[in-house]
Design an enzyme around this catalytic site. Structure first.
Site, PDB file in Angstrom:
ATOM      1  N   GLU A 154       0.843  -1.206   0.000  1.00  0.00           N
ATOM      2  CA  GLU A 154       0.000   0.000   0.000  1.00  0.00           C
ATOM      3  C   GLU A 154       0.875   1.251   0.000  1.00  0.00           C
ATOM      4  O   GLU A 154       2.095   1.183   0.021  1.00  0.00           O
ATOM      5  CB  GLU A 154      -0.904   0.028   1.253  1.00  0.00           C
ATOM      6  CG  GLU A 154      -2.349  -0.364   1.025  1.00  0.00           C
ATOM      7  CD  GLU A 154      -3.162   0.747   0.346  1.00  0.00           C
ATOM      8  OE1 GLU A 154      -2.566   1.755  -0.081  1.00  0.00           O
ATOM      9  OE2 GLU A 154      -4.384   0.588   0.218  1.00  0.00           O
TER      10      GLU A 154
ATOM     11  N   ARG B 197      -7.115   0.654  13.438  1.00  0.00           N
ATOM     12  CA  ARG B 197      -5.816   1.151  12.987  1.00  0.00           C
ATOM     13  C   ARG B 197      -6.029   2.276  11.987  1.00  0.00           C
ATOM     14  O   ARG B 197      -7.106   2.426  11.408  1.00  0.00           O
ATOM     15  CB  ARG B 197      -4.992   0.032  12.339  1.00  0.00           C
ATOM     16  CG  ARG B 197      -5.561  -0.489  11.012  1.00  0.00           C
ATOM     17  CD  ARG B 197      -4.519  -1.317  10.263  1.00  0.00           C
ATOM     18  NE  ARG B 197      -5.040  -1.949   9.061  1.00  0.00           N
ATOM     19  CZ  ARG B 197      -5.141  -1.355   7.876  1.00  0.00           C
ATOM     20  NH1 ARG B 197      -4.781  -0.073   7.726  1.00  0.00           N
ATOM     21  NH2 ARG B 197      -5.600  -2.000   6.819  1.00  0.00           N
TER      22      ARG B 197
ATOM     23  N   ASN C 175      -5.407   4.164   8.368  1.00  0.00           N
ATOM     24  CA  ASN C 175      -5.336   3.650   7.014  1.00  0.00           C
ATOM     25  C   ASN C 175      -4.773   4.730   6.099  1.00  0.00           C
ATOM     26  O   ASN C 175      -3.942   5.528   6.502  1.00  0.00           O
ATOM     27  CB  ASN C 175      -6.726   3.163   6.557  1.00  0.00           C
ATOM     28  CG  ASN C 175      -6.646   2.151   5.424  1.00  0.00           C
ATOM     29  OD1 ASN C 175      -5.791   1.265   5.437  1.00  0.00           O
ATOM     30  ND2 ASN C 175      -7.522   2.261   4.442  1.00  0.00           N
TER      31      ASN C 175
ATOM     32  N   ASN D 123      -9.895   5.642   2.476  1.00  0.00           N
ATOM     33  CA  ASN D 123      -8.805   5.265   1.587  1.00  0.00           C
ATOM     34  C   ASN D 123      -8.306   6.465   0.792  1.00  0.00           C
ATOM     35  O   ASN D 123      -8.054   7.521   1.354  1.00  0.00           O
ATOM     36  CB  ASN D 123      -9.220   4.085   0.701  1.00  0.00           C
ATOM     37  CG  ASN D 123      -8.535   2.802   1.112  1.00  0.00           C
ATOM     38  OD1 ASN D 123      -7.329   2.791   1.343  1.00  0.00           O
ATOM     39  ND2 ASN D 123      -9.282   1.725   1.221  1.00  0.00           N
TER      40      ASN D 123
ATOM     41  N   ASP E 123      -9.932   1.993  -4.047  1.00  0.00           N
ATOM     42  CA  ASP E 123      -8.980   1.928  -2.931  1.00  0.00           C
ATOM     43  C   ASP E 123      -8.115   3.188  -2.948  1.00  0.00           C
ATOM     44  O   ASP E 123      -8.612   4.277  -2.735  1.00  0.00           O
ATOM     45  CB  ASP E 123      -8.164   0.636  -3.043  1.00  0.00           C
ATOM     46  CG  ASP E 123      -7.475   0.252  -1.756  1.00  0.00           C
ATOM     47  OD1 ASP E 123      -7.048   1.142  -1.016  1.00  0.00           O
ATOM     48  OD2 ASP E 123      -7.335  -0.962  -1.486  1.00  0.00           O
TER      49      ASP E 123
END
Length: 291
Positions: A15, A98, A100, A150, A198
């Site tokens: 990522e 968490r 992102n 995202n 995403d």
């Protein structure tokens, strides 16, 4: 449109790819792999920096340091030593969440959201890292209810594109220099496209390049939502993309799903040269970005 394999790293969850145009370095992360990877201008094997926490995103800072959004807050990573320095905690009392994806805004402030680690998804905030007048940092809530916050980018200083993968939405917001986000001013229709949006980046013309998780592709969309171009990937879990290279005309793409028994190429880093020209990444301003 040649697709090149840059690093066959087979990450479980690659990522957050970012090009540092000043240092000519490419950064990306392995979230579940708990690492930051750095590729120098000469290519070769990347530098791998192991972490004891899951990173969600990063932004270059200065002096060889990068800002990371990790499981429970913002930290500075010294890429020379691997040392971490806490900048601001985020949801430190919620171990099931968490941080992102995120990016720095036009003022050099990091914007990133949080998500639950497991199903069912519970909505959470999108945060902006700001500094108080006394010099201490805090994460300020911009908007609640994000399921999987995202990709994001700013076509203009006062406008923000943001993706919530959990609701499969790509939305445009007015972006105030101070204060929260109001309701979106535009939502793109992606109902006919496979996969979930995403990570994303903008090109110099303002078009959106969106990684589609489960769609085996990065797709270029106009600001009105028209499909302009498709980059096919040999693996399904396409996670993020960014323009890099000396002329910002190489599209770097991260994927996920690597590991034993995975499809060849899953979790690796790819590049497509010469598609178009991107925009340089914004650097974290640190305390200079104080409100």
């Amino acid at each position: 449109m040649p697709l090149e394999l840059v690093d066959d790293c087979r990450l479980a969850l690659g990522e957050g790819v970012v090009w540092d145009h000043k240092a000519q370095l490419l950064y990306w992360i392995g979230i579940e792999d708990r690492q930051v990877r750095v590729l120098g201008p000469g290519g070769g094997a990347p530098l791998v920096l192991p972490l004891d926490t899951r990173p969600g995103t990063l932004a270059p800072y200065r002096d060889g340091r990068v800002l990371l959004a990790v499981e429970q807050g913002f930290v500075l990573l010294d890429t020379a030593t691997g040392a971490l320095e806490t900048v601001a905690p985020v949801e430190a009392d919620q171990p099931g969440r968490r941080m992102n994806d995120g990016k720095c805004d036009p003022y050099g402030r990091m914007v990133a959201g949080t998500m639950t680690l497991d199903e069912p998804r519970v909505g959470g905030p999108l945060y902006r890292l700001e500094y108080r007048p006394d010099g201490t940092a805090e994460a300020v809530v911009l908007r609640e209810g994000m399921l999987i916050p995202n990709g994001l980018d700013w076509p203009e200083p006062d406008r923000l594109w943001h993706i919530d993968s959990g609701s499969r939405s790509i939305r445009l917001f007015d972006y105030p220099e101070h204060g929260p986000l109001a309701d979106p001013v535009r939502t793109l229709d992606i109902s006919e496209l496979s996969g979930d949006p995403d990570g994303m980046t903008l090109d110099a013309e303002g078009n959106l390049w969106v990684a589609f998780w489960g769609g085996s592709a990065v797709r270029c969309l106009s600001p009105e939502g028209k499909l302009l171009e498709t980059v096919e990937l040999p693996t399904g879990k396409v996670s993020s993309c960014a323009f890099g290279g000396p002329d910002l005309n190489d599209l770097y793409i991260t994927t996920a799903g690597g590991g034993p028994g995975a499809d060849p190429g899953a979790g690796s880093l790819y590049r497509v040269p010469g598609l178009t020209t991107g925009r340089p990444a914004r650097y974290w301003a640190g305390p200079a970005g104080s409100v």
